[in-house]
Scaffold this active site. Structure first.
Site, PDB file in Angstrom:
ATOM      1  N   ASP A 140       0.827  -1.203   0.000  1.00 22.29           N
ATOM      2  CA  ASP A 140       0.000   0.000   0.000  1.00 22.29           C
ATOM      3  C   ASP A 140       0.863   1.256   0.000  1.00 22.29           C
ATOM      4  OD1 ASP A 140      -2.404   1.685   0.478  1.00 22.29           O
ATOM      5  OD2 ASP A 140      -3.310  -0.219   1.045  1.00 22.29           O
ATOM      6  N   HIS A 213      -3.989   6.204   2.475  1.00 22.50           N
ATOM      7  CA  HIS A 213      -4.639   4.951   2.103  1.00 22.50           C
ATOM      8  C   HIS A 213      -4.103   3.768   2.903  1.00 22.50           C
ATOM      9  CE1 HIS A 213      -5.773   1.596  -0.626  1.00 22.50           C
ATOM     10  NE2 HIS A 213      -6.780   2.386  -0.986  1.00 22.50           N
ATOM     11  N   SER A 541     -11.290  -0.849  -1.643  1.00 20.15           N
ATOM     12  CA  SER A 541     -10.041  -0.709  -0.890  1.00 20.15           C
ATOM     13  C   SER A 541     -10.264  -0.978   0.588  1.00 20.15           C
ATOM     14  CB  SER A 541      -9.453   0.696  -1.064  1.00 20.15           C
ATOM     15  OG  SER A 541      -8.801   0.819  -2.293  1.00 20.15           O
TER      16      SER A 541
END
Length: 763
Positions: A140, A213, A541
């Site tokens: 990520d 994220h 996600s």
């Protein structure tokens, strides 16, 4: 003697008995009050609440002891211990808005662990010791190590199987930022640097998250418990990941700021390579290719094959390109592909009219709205910005229309507050990121057409100066129905890279998931000066790390299961019904029944996955047989398997998977078409068991299991059956029919989806 005392003190005895009865039935309630209704004689809210309660309680002397908390920031109201009679009486009090039971352990901020049924006293959490010593690797954008979700309170020493050495922050390879929770942090940008030499001037060699994220996904999967978390008052409670005590290792391959992330294949493969060497048990990959790639050119497919061989469970996002079919990414057969589903939580607000009528709608407004008794005006379709500007200091009411345009017009007029009359759901409106918790410009509430008529009638029957209203916000409501549903943007199958394996595999929570966020990154766009420790995100996600967390729980409880067995357990025990006991719906498709091409096998249920009864296991050679049947060359297959000795003597498209997809040719022929699938199931239950098959019909087709009874004599015994699909040829291209086969032994329910469609799948 006691009887005489009661006779002599009849009324005191009755009072005491009444109080005992009342207290025995009392419960805690959180009471929402309209502060504008507080009479001016009261100097503070607490005294007003006491006065209000004194009028409904059985004994005024106990009023102040009934108030547990007085809230002045997160809401206007209080928590009190009330009998059912007192609670009902309170509802008629001036200023009363609403109440909710103060249920123990009700509020977890992501809410998804609770919605998935995870319980600290039974099921997957205690059986796996909350995922203790399972290592989850995330590919990520990095991590924010200072987040409270990475605290290592209550964690044992790092397991000896961990081989990772690097903790790369700010050019240091042995940073103190790592601990017993965050045990590894590595970055990969050599491929990106080589591809774009100019990038070296804009990135810093660190695993620190400059995008947000990675911090969010990693704490969704395995964040430790953090009390008092919220997003500016929304979803207030305790934040925790799915596998609370699992370890986290971050592999940063995404670079750039939130609006312009960059990642390339070479860095992704290097990261997965390192994760395998380090000894991770689970991989969570919430990213994928931007367009369809054959398996032998897909970096995630290639790298994850090696991970699968090492026994690593890999969870990947399906993508956010829905609701069209054939938009799914990460359809690789040896991965677990996760679709996105809603939860039963909404964020509400209250509109209180001047006549005392209170109407509840939904709202994601973040600001602190303190104005009271504002004029309220009806502005029709709110499609004239000039006219809206004239009443911008009023609460404007917009009739049912093009809600996106109305929202924009009201924003341009800079009104103080707006009420939108619409049937549009919270999920439908906020499916676009730019509308989700982004706007501080004006207070807004969305109410139903029925409540809209009440509002318009009130305005019509009063003069403009007499029509007033108040708005209150930040109410987190649970148990909304129907839930779950398949989220609009979730990518649908089948996968172009391997359509003969039904994808997605499973659906997990994805809407407004609250998890940790870097404290130096803004949480609102385009507002750049608002920061918070937690943030809501929506999309596959966020559903992907949920399943990674569930995989970690199963890894912890069932150490001998293969990645395919874990995937099978997750799929065959999933839910296909929502909280109204109806089949889960597809939100974007007019709430019609969701097909397995959108839903996968169902909505994940971690506790049932712990004891699936039967599993469909898959070995390396089974995947090779599939690749051979897909007409890959030996060179192509070697690219994936890393072996130059790939046995293609038994090619087969019929993978031993816990789902079925059959392609039929469209045509008008009267001849019957038949397709057969062969499956082998392993008994992972205890000892002897007899399983009987039942079929949920596939419309227009005859589906049968041969045999329809499986008799197991011992644990780990394997038995086979054949699924036959027989029916007329479809007359139209792009038709879809589906059903389910379920094996039951009286304790376990082992369900697999069946899809029948045409070859030319161009929906």
């Amino acid at each position: 003697m006691a009887s005489n005392i009661c006779v002599n003190l009849l009324f005191p005895c009755i009072t005491i008995l009444h109080l005992i009865f009342t207290l025995a039935r009392s419960e805690n309630y959180i009471i929402h009050m309209d502060l504008s209704a507080m009479p001016k004689v009261f100097s503070n809210q607490h005294s007003w609440y006491e006065s209000t309660l004194s009028k409904v309680t059985a004994n005024n002397n106990l009023t102040s002891s009934k108030i547990i908390y007085t809230y002045t920031n997160v809401m206007n109201g209080f928590c009190a211990n009330l009998s059912p009679k007192e609670h009902e009486a309170l509802k008629t009090s001036p200023g009363y808005i609403s109440s909710i039971p103060d249920l123990p352990l009700k509020l977890h901020t992501t809410h998804s662990p609770q919605f998935l049924g995870l319980n600290p006293f039974e099921g997957a959490w205690p059986a796996s010791k909350f995922g203790q010593d399972v290592i989850i690797g995330l590919i990520d954008s990095g991590v924010w190590p200072e987040s409270e979700s990475f605290n290592d309170n209550g964690m044992t020493k790092i397991p000896s199987k961990w081989k990772g050495k690097l903790c790369q922050f700010e050019n240091s390879n042995n940073s103190s930022f790592c601990n017993k929770k965050l045990i590894g942090a590595r970055f990969f940008n050599k491929g990106l640097s080589a591809k774009n030499s100019n990038i070296n001037t804009t990135i810093v060699n660190t695993t620190r998250d400059t995008n947000g994220h990675g911090t969010h996904t990693s704490t969704t999967a395995a964040g430790n418990q953090v009390d008092g978390a919220s997003f500016f008052g929304y979803a207030n409670g305790t934040a925790r990941g799915i596998a609370t005590l699992s370890r986290v290792s971050m592999y940063k391959i995404v670079w750039g700021q939130n609006e312009d992330p960059i990642a390339i294949s070479s860095d992704i493969m290097a990261a997965i390579d390192a994760a395998i060497s380090d000894g991770v048990d689970v991989l969570s990959i919430s990213l994928g290719p931007t367009f369809d790639l054959p398996l032998n050119e897909d970096p995630i497919a290639i790298a994850s094959f090696a991970a699968m061989e090492k026994g690593i469970f890999v969870s990947c996002s399906a993508g956010n390109d829905g609701p069209d079919f054939k938009t799914l990414r990460n359809g690789t057969p040896w991965l677990t592909t996760v679709a996105a589903g809603t939860m039963d939580r909404e964020f509400h607000a209250t509109l209180t009219l001047g006549n005392g009528v209170s109407l509840t709608g939904w709202s994601n407004y973040l600001g602190n709205f303190s104005a009271s008794n504002l004029p309220i005006v009806f502005m029709g379709l709110c499609d004239n910005v000039t006219e809206l500007i004239k009443v911008k200091n009023n609460i404007v009411v917009c009739d049912d229309g093009d809600i996106i345009e109305q929202y924009s017009y009201v924003y341009q007029a800079n009104v103080v507050g707006a009420v939108f009359i619409s049937n549009i759901s919270n999920f439908d409106f906020f499916r676009k990121e730019e509308y989700s918790f982004q706007d501080l410009s004006y207070a807004n509430i969305f109410i139903s057409p029925i409540d809209g008529e009440i509002t318009k009638s009130y305005i019509k029957n009063n003069s403009m100066s007499a029509s007033i209203a108040n708005m209150s916000f930040k109410l987190s409501i649970f148990g909304t129905k129907p839930a779950p549903g398949v989220y609009s943007s979730s990518s649908r199958g089948p996968s172009n890279s391997c359509p003969y394996v039904l994808k997605p595999d499973i659906t997990a929570p994805d809407t407004s998931i609250l998890a940790a966020w870097p404290t130096k990154l803004p949480v609102l766009d385009p507002v750049t000066e608002v920061f918070n420790k937690f943030k809501f995100l929506t999309g596959t996600s966020t559903s992907c790390p949920h399943v990674a967390g569930v995989g970690a729980l199963l890894k912890g409880a069932r150490v001998d299961w293969s990645p395919a067995a874990i995937r099978s357990a997750i799929m065959t025990t999933s839910n296909i019904y929502d909280n109204t006991k109806e089949h889960i719906k597809d939100i974007e498709k007019g709430n019609e029944v969701a097909t397995p091409l959108a839903l996968g096998a169902g909505y994940v249920d971690p506790n049932r996955a712990l004891d699936p009864g039967l599993v469909y296991d898959v070995g390396v050679q089974d995947y090779v047989n599939l690749l051979c049947a897909l007409n890959f060359t030996q060179k192509n297959i070697t690219t994936i398997t890393r072996s130059s000795f790939n046995d293609c003597s038994k090619p087969s498209l019929d993978l031993n998977y816990p789902s079925f997809i059959a392609f039929f040719n469209a045509g008008n022929s009267s001849s019957r078409a038949i397709q057969e699938f062969h499956r082998t199931v392993t008994n992972v239950g205890e000892g002897q068991a007899i399983y009987v098959a039942s079929i949920m019909p596939v419309e227009g087709y005859r589906v049968s299991a041969i045999p329809n009874k499986l008799m197991f004599n011992k644990k780990n015994e394997m038995l086979s059956y054949k699924l036959r699909i027989e029916g007329p040829r479809m007359t139209q291209n792009n038709e879809v029919a589906f059903g389910y086969i379920t094996w039951q032994d009286g304790k376990h329910v082992v369900r697999s989806p069946i899809v029948v469609t045409t070859t030319n799948f161009n929906l």
